[in-house]
Design an enzyme around this catalytic site. Structure first.
Site, PDB file in Angstrom:
ATOM      1  N   HIS A 169       0.843  -1.073   0.031  1.00 22.21           N
ATOM      2  CA  HIS A 169      -0.200   0.263   0.298  1.00 22.21           C
ATOM      3  C   HIS A 169       0.748   1.494   0.170  1.00 22.21           C
ATOM      4  O   HIS A 169       2.381   0.825  -0.366  1.00 22.21           O
ATOM      5  CB  HIS A 169      -0.983   0.007   1.223  1.00 22.21           C
ATOM      6  CG  HIS A 169      -0.253  -0.257   2.997  1.00 22.21           C
ATOM      7  ND1 HIS A 169       0.606   0.879   3.464  1.00 22.21           N
ATOM      8  CD2 HIS A 169       0.077  -0.869   3.692  1.00 22.21           C
ATOM      9  CE1 HIS A 169       0.526   0.836   3.764  1.00 22.21           C
ATOM     10  NE2 HIS A 169       0.840   0.012   4.520  1.00 22.21           N
ATOM     11  N   CYS A 185       3.198  -5.051   6.456  1.00 25.02           N
ATOM     12  CA  CYS A 185       2.715  -4.294   5.157  1.00 25.02           C
ATOM     13  C   CYS A 185       4.116  -4.243   4.518  1.00 25.02           C
ATOM     14  O   CYS A 185       4.974  -3.556   5.072  1.00 25.02           O
ATOM     15  CB  CYS A 185       2.087  -3.779   5.502  1.00 25.02           C
ATOM     16  SG  CYS A 185       0.083  -4.221   5.313  1.00 25.02           S
TER      17      CYS A 185
END
Length: 209
Positions: A169, A185
């Protein structure tokens, strides 16, 4: 006439920036220590939304090594595959013929590292962030949910990996690119994740090393 000259200046500035991204030798000659890029004369850099045509959104505090660029990358993976090298802080989008598009990334901090192979099962623009229960337990001050937008930690785009809680992301903290900072992440600048988002299809293979 004045407006025409201004438009030409902006176009030339954009070409200079693209050249810097595509040609590391050119780019490195323009860098100060610790800066991502030196903007062309007359162009200012801001980490917020530009207010006029002579402002450029970017982060001047990321090493030039993490600029998006095509590199030599021999691999047995098929074109279109994403390979994440967490040690080197690079994400490779395999192009084939021994080449890949390389992006700088931020990765998991100590204790949150992981590796494996997954598929992209969902794509989202300006995604809503719902911190998992485990994260909220560690950080009680976090909201139960945050709507997508410039202040959202997931940034401009997100690629969801299988049934895991992990995503590739964007970020509202671009200075963390090249660092071990996340809870697992993979972070990219908003500009880079938007570029990657447009290239990636659902069910794309993602290999995290």
């Amino acid at each position: 006439m004045v407006e025409t000259k201004r438009l030409i200046s902006v176009v030339l500035a954009g070409l200079l920036l693209l050249t810097a991204q595509a040609a590391p030798g050119f780019a490195e000659g323009r860098f100060q220590q610790g800066w991502r890029f030196a903007p062309p004369p007359g162009i200012t850099v801001t980490d917020q939304r530009p207010r006029h045509a002579l402002a450029l959104q970017g982060n001047p505090y990321v090493s030039p090594a993490y600029l998006r660029q095509v590199v030599t990358y021999p691999t047995g993976e098929r074109s279109g595959t994403i390979v994440v090298d967490t040690t080197a802080h690079f994400l490779y989008f395999v192009l084939g013929d021994g080449r890949a598009l390389r992006y700088g990334i931020g990765v998991a901090r100590d204790g949150f590292e992981w590796n494996g192979t997954h598929r992209v099962t969902r794509k989202a623009e300006w995604p809503t962030w719902t911190p998992p229960a485990e994260m909220r337990q560690r950080q009680p001050e976090l909201p139960a949910q945050m709507a997508g937008g410039p202040d959202n930690p997931l940034g401009a785009r997100a690629l969801y990996l299988g049934s895991t809680l992990y995503r590739i992301h964007g970020t509202n903290q671009p200075w963390t690119i090249g660092q071990n900072v996340s809870s697992g992440c993979i972070r990219m600048t908003n500009q880079d994740v938007t570029d990657l988002y447009g290239r990636v299809q659902l069910n794309t293979k993602v290999v995290v090393l």
